[in-house]
Write an enzyme that holds these catalytic residues in place. Structure first.
Site, PDB file in Angstrom:
ATOM      1  N   ARG A 239      54.078  28.044  44.413  1.00  0.00           N
ATOM      2  CA  ARG A 239      53.838  29.229  43.604  1.00  0.00           C
ATOM      3  C   ARG A 239      53.515  30.388  44.553  1.00  0.00           C
ATOM      4  O   ARG A 239      52.823  30.190  45.563  1.00  0.00           O
ATOM      5  CB  ARG A 239      52.672  29.024  42.627  1.00  0.00           C
ATOM      6  CG  ARG A 239      53.001  28.130  41.436  1.00  0.00           C
ATOM      7  CD  ARG A 239      54.011  28.785  40.470  1.00  0.00           C
ATOM      8  NE  ARG A 239      54.296  27.979  39.294  1.00  0.00           N
ATOM      9  CZ  ARG A 239      55.370  27.187  39.141  1.00  0.00           C
ATOM     10  NH1 ARG A 239      56.274  27.080  40.103  1.00  0.00           N
ATOM     11  NH2 ARG A 239      55.555  26.522  38.018  1.00  0.00           N
TER      12      ARG A 239
ATOM     13  N   GLU B 113      56.358  38.000  40.791  1.00  0.00           N
ATOM     14  CA  GLU B 113      57.754  37.701  40.483  1.00  0.00           C
ATOM     15  C   GLU B 113      58.135  38.533  39.272  1.00  0.00           C
ATOM     16  O   GLU B 113      57.342  38.580  38.324  1.00  0.00           O
ATOM     17  CB  GLU B 113      57.926  36.211  40.162  1.00  0.00           C
ATOM     18  CG  GLU B 113      57.854  35.352  41.401  1.00  0.00           C
ATOM     19  CD  GLU B 113      58.130  33.881  41.129  1.00  0.00           C
ATOM     20  OE1 GLU B 113      58.725  33.550  40.073  1.00  0.00           O
ATOM     21  OE2 GLU B 113      57.745  33.070  41.968  1.00  0.00           O
TER      22      GLU B 113
ATOM     23  N   HIS C  71      63.281  32.089  42.899  1.00  0.00           N
ATOM     24  CA  HIS C  71      62.665  30.953  42.199  1.00  0.00           C
ATOM     25  C   HIS C  71      63.749  30.036  41.604  1.00  0.00           C
ATOM     26  O   HIS C  71      63.804  29.826  40.389  1.00  0.00           O
ATOM     27  CB  HIS C  71      61.710  31.455  41.101  1.00  0.00           C
ATOM     28  CG  HIS C  71      60.656  30.446  40.737  1.00  0.00           C
ATOM     29  ND1 HIS C  71      59.409  30.798  40.274  1.00  0.00           N
ATOM     30  CD2 HIS C  71      60.664  29.092  40.754  1.00  0.00           C
ATOM     31  CE1 HIS C  71      58.699  29.705  40.021  1.00  0.00           C
ATOM     32  NE2 HIS C  71      59.438  28.662  40.307  1.00  0.00           N
TER      33      HIS C  71
HETATM   34  C1  DGY Z   1      58.614  24.365  37.985  1.00  0.00           C
HETATM   35  O1  DGY Z   1      59.200  23.547  37.271  1.00  0.00           O
HETATM   36  O2  DGY Z   1      57.387  24.468  37.998  1.00  0.00           O
HETATM   37  C2  DGY Z   1      59.452  25.237  38.880  1.00  0.00           C
HETATM   38  O3  DGY Z   1      58.739  26.231  39.476  1.00  0.00           O
HETATM   39  C3  DGY Z   1      60.661  25.760  38.159  1.00  0.00           C
HETATM   40  O4  DGY Z   1      61.484  24.679  37.943  1.00  0.00           O
END
Ligand code: DGY
Length: 336
Positions: free
Chosen positions: A244, A273, A292
């Site tokens: 993240r 983001e 992402h």
């Molecule tokens: C998640 O699943 O947490 C990713 O960041 C996106 O697939």
């Protein structure tokens, strides 16, 4: 009453792959927000009112305000992601609402992208591509676009869950030494199988040529990589983030790259983001940012859609979710 009128009402906040969506549309009265962008907050609050189930994305904040707007009949929040930092899970649990996520199915795909970023930054692929496209390639150059060797390097993995372990396999396959840091130590068998050595964070930062983040976002991991952490890293180290964005302090990262202390960074996730094109990190040639997409393979997104549908449909039927993140919700005494 028509058959359709007896079906549960759900809100699906974006079009997801048909593998899951078609089942949701067939079994419910679904309100599908069919737009490229997420529903604006006021629209989300308006549309969630009265639904039995919510299929949310990581771009939707599921908090007390939204749960209030939904109303007491809401039976399930099914998040189309393995991460769920966009959901206030304690608030859901307090209301007896199970929250589902999509673990397991995106593990390898995410590790593939993390390793692709590592390779691309180490061997300066985007810089090479830009060089050719700019028609600057005039001859073979003995010192042109030299990068870092991957084989023989040390890969430090922060967060040794499913995805971190898959990253370790990829690193081992390339002949790397693997260090890992996690609050929970892996078993001796897993360490041996993955050829991974446990390390304190400071040691990992100091000894790794490549540092790849695979931790959840929590108050403990927010800005885990800050200016002090970058100073501890080896000169020339490369940082990869597919976890993240807020796990890295981006101002400190930009400074560490600009000063030449860090060799490069590959980011699938950013703070905020989306990252706008005028962000200082995007002016640095040794910083590669993608939007992402770590889990974005056709097969994996289809499996995520199936799991999100499974959780949603189980929840609206009053059944246990296949993959709840707050299983403790089922231990609560039934409401009087
Ligand atoms: C998640 O699943 O947490 C990713 O960041 C996106 O697939």
């Amino acid at each position: 009453m028509t058959e359709a009128a007896g079906r549960p009402r759900v809100l699906v906040t974006r079009r997801i792959p048909d593998a899951g969506l078609e089942r949701v549309l067939a079994a419910t009265r679904a309100d599908l927000w069919d737009d490229e962008l997420p529903p604006p907050r006021d629209e989300l609050l308006r549309r969630v009112a009265g639904v039995d189930g919510l299929l949310s994305l990581l771009t939707d904040q599921v908090d007390d305000e939204l749960l209030d707007a939904a109303g007491p009949q809401l039976k399930v929040v099914s998040n189309f992601a393995v991460g769920f930092d966009n959901v206030d899970v304690p608030a859901c649990t307090a209301r007896g609402i199970p929250v589902g996520n999509t673990p397991g199915v995106l593990t390898e795909t995410t590790a593939d992208l993390a390793f692709a970023l590592l390779m691309a930054v180490a061997r300066r692929l985007t810089e090479g591509y830009d060089y050719v496209r700019a028609d600057r390639w005039l001859t073979w150059g003995p010192m042109l676009l030299m990068g870092s060797d991957i084989h023989g390097g040390t890969l430090g993995i922060v967060g040794f869950g499913r995805i971190g372990r898959e990253m370790a396999k990829r690193g081992s396959g390339f002949g790397m030494r693997i260090l890992y840091h996690d609050v929970q130590r892996a078993t001796a068998e897993d360490e041996a199988a993955l050829r991974a050595e446990p390390a304190g964070l400071e040691t990992l930062l100091a000894e790794s040529d490549f540092i790849s983040l695979h931790t959840n976002l929590s108050p403990e991991t927010q800005h885990l990589l800050d200016a002090a952490a970058f100073r501890r890293m080896k000169r020339g180290a490369i940082v990869i983030n597919t976890s993240r964005g807020p796990v890295i302090d981006h101002d400190a990262l930009a400074e560490a790259l600009r000063s030449g202390h860090l060799g490069g960074a590959g980011l699938d996730v950013t703070e905020p983001e989306p990252m706008r094109a005028d962000h200082p990190l995007l002016s640095l040639p040794n910083c590669l940012v993608v939007p992402h997409i770590a889990s974005a393979s056709h097969a994996t997104r289809a499996r995520m859609a199936e799991m999100a549908a499974d959780n949603l449909l189980a929840g609206v039927a009053g059944e246990r979710l296949p993959t709840p993140v707050n299983p403790e919700v089922y231990d609560r005494p039934p409401a009087a």
